[in-house]
Write an enzyme that holds these catalytic residues in place. Sequence first.
Site, PDB file in Angstrom:
ATOM      1  N   ARG A 107      69.153  52.054  84.987  1.00 28.83           N
ATOM      2  CA  ARG A 107      68.427  52.183  86.262  1.00 28.83           C
ATOM      3  C   ARG A 107      69.054  51.186  87.219  1.00 28.83           C
ATOM      4  NH1 ARG A 107      62.014  52.310  87.433  1.00 28.83           N
ATOM      5  NH2 ARG A 107      62.494  54.439  86.821  1.00 28.83           N
ATOM      6  N   HIS A 134      66.573  60.863  90.536  1.00 28.96           N
ATOM      7  CA  HIS A 134      65.775  60.450  89.362  1.00 28.96           C
ATOM      8  C   HIS A 134      65.630  61.669  88.436  1.00 28.96           C
ATOM      9  CE1 HIS A 134      63.214  58.173  86.902  1.00 28.96           C
ATOM     10  NE2 HIS A 134      62.132  58.077  87.633  1.00 28.96           N
ATOM     11  N   GLN A 137      62.905  62.113  85.470  1.00 21.06           N
ATOM     12  CA  GLN A 137      61.543  62.372  85.948  1.00 21.06           C
ATOM     13  C   GLN A 137      61.323  63.862  86.187  1.00 21.06           C
ATOM     14  OE1 GLN A 137      58.899  60.095  86.689  1.00 21.06           O
ATOM     15  NE2 GLN A 137      57.843  62.047  86.686  1.00 21.06           N
ATOM     16  N   ASP A 225      55.034  61.013  96.433  1.00 18.66           N
ATOM     17  CA  ASP A 225      55.623  59.799  95.847  1.00 18.66           C
ATOM     18  C   ASP A 225      55.315  58.653  96.813  1.00 18.66           C
ATOM     19  OD1 ASP A 225      57.056  58.029  94.267  1.00 18.66           O
ATOM     20  OD2 ASP A 225      59.039  58.778  94.836  1.00 18.66           O
ATOM     21  N   CYS A 266      55.172  60.965  90.370  1.00 19.17           N
ATOM     22  CA  CYS A 266      55.931  60.351  89.268  1.00 19.17           C
ATOM     23  C   CYS A 266      55.322  59.037  88.819  1.00 19.17           C
ATOM     24  CB  CYS A 266      57.391  60.159  89.676  1.00 19.17           C
ATOM     25  SG  CYS A 266      57.640  58.968  91.004  1.00 19.17           S
ATOM     26  N   ARG A 294      57.673  62.325  80.044  1.00 23.86           N
ATOM     27  CA  ARG A 294      58.912  61.539  80.141  1.00 23.86           C
ATOM     28  C   ARG A 294      59.445  61.263  78.742  1.00 23.86           C
ATOM     29  NH1 ARG A 294      59.887  58.348  84.578  1.00 23.86           N
ATOM     30  NH2 ARG A 294      61.904  58.061  83.565  1.00 23.86           N
TER      31      ARG A 294
HETATM   32  N1   CP Z   1      58.172  57.242  87.267  1.00 23.88           N
HETATM   33  C1   CP Z   1      58.919  56.196  86.874  1.00 23.88           C
HETATM   34  O1   CP Z   1      60.151  56.267  86.746  1.00 23.88           O
HETATM   35  O2   CP Z   1      58.185  55.083  86.592  1.00 23.88           O
HETATM   36  P1   CP Z   1      58.734  53.627  86.289  1.00 23.88           P
HETATM   37  O3   CP Z   1      59.311  53.067  87.574  1.00 23.88           O
HETATM   38  O4   CP Z   1      57.534  52.858  85.825  1.00 23.88           O
HETATM   39  O5   CP Z   1      59.800  53.702  85.229  1.00 23.88           O
HETATM   40  N1  NVA Z   2      60.817  56.700  94.755  1.00 18.20           N
HETATM   41  C1  NVA Z   2      60.379  55.686  93.839  1.00 18.20           C
HETATM   42  C2  NVA Z   2      60.273  56.220  92.453  1.00 18.20           C
HETATM   43  C3  NVA Z   2      59.785  55.234  91.433  1.00 18.20           C
HETATM   44  C4  NVA Z   2      59.742  55.796  90.039  1.00 18.20           C
HETATM   45  C5  NVA Z   2      61.338  54.499  93.895  1.00 18.20           C
HETATM   46  O1  NVA Z   2      62.552  54.717  93.885  1.00 18.20           O
HETATM   47  O2  NVA Z   2      60.857  53.370  93.963  1.00 18.20           O
END
Ligand code: CP
Ligand code: NVA
Length: 308
Positions: A107, A134, A137, A225, A266, A294
């Site tokens: 990530r 992502h 997700q 989101d 998400c 997930r």
């Molecule tokens: N939805 C998601 O990716 O959550 P986290 O940021 O907690 O991993």
């Molecule tokens: N759009 C959000 C998703 C988190 C899982 C971010 O990137 O922070």
Amino acid sequence: MNHFLDIHKTAAGDLRQIIDQAGAMKQARLGRPKGAPDNDQPLAGHMVALIFEKPSTRTRVSFDVGVRQMGGETMVLSGNDMQLGHGETIADTARVLSRYVDMIMIRTFDETVLTEMADYADVPVINGLTDRTHPCQIMADVMTFEEHRGPIAGKKVVWTGDGNNVCASFLHAAGQFGFNFTFTGPSQLDPEEAFMGFARKMGSTVTVERDPFKAVENADLIVADTWVSMHDSQSSKERRHNMLRPYQVNEDLIGHAKPDALFMHCLPAHREEEVTSAVMDGPQSVIFDEAENRLHAQKAIMRWCLGV
Ligand code: CP
Ligand code: NVA
């Protein structure tokens, strides 16, 4: 070996196979303790590095648990604590990690970190979120929709708010799984043309509708989101909130969709901002099924990556 970098970079047939396998593996575990091993142990003897340059609850825990259920082991690494965060090149990091581990999930912020990691690693690399996409997700989201409502092909999905990284992967999925996609949000936060163009090129109808009430008409799924993503500056928060407030998903808005429309997010959510608690905790919400899936979706992704 396969990298899982993005939904538009993975063949549609492979995406379908991953979703089907995730469902079968979920069924096979019904009623068992979370820590119990799967009957099959395809990751036995495998070590998986989970690298986080941004915070995470779901991605971190679901990958970690998923690897262990399949018999593998994990090491969770924070980008800051690695030499990666202190000037070692991504290419060198990728080549070194490939000598120790069998798979890398990362990530990160800029997606070039992900793609460079994949270019130089000898082991599969999985996208655990970048500023732009992502994909894990949305694999869980497609699985969740189909569990509740059957095939997602031909359905109408409405994205509300910021055309961000999660929205981008939804557009990739629209193209690959054959559903139609409406974006409703302020023009300053439209999804990138490339993401909409991919879905259109694949035959999906992609619509941009500024009026959220018109947008959700006949919707099978409404998605929200956070209004401020991890890569957005905190100084933009007030401006973004002002732009996005009309796009909050509340009972009034969801009442204009199909009566059996689902709601997804998400997570993490900011209750009473992008969505009200009444919707999040209401009968149309499947947010915790998404979070659970997930785990199952990523287990199938990891098997596909390793070919096991
Ligand atoms: N939805 C998601 O990716 O959550 P986290 O940021 O907690 O991993
Ligand atoms: N759009 C959000 C998703 C988190 C899982 C971010 O990137 O922070």
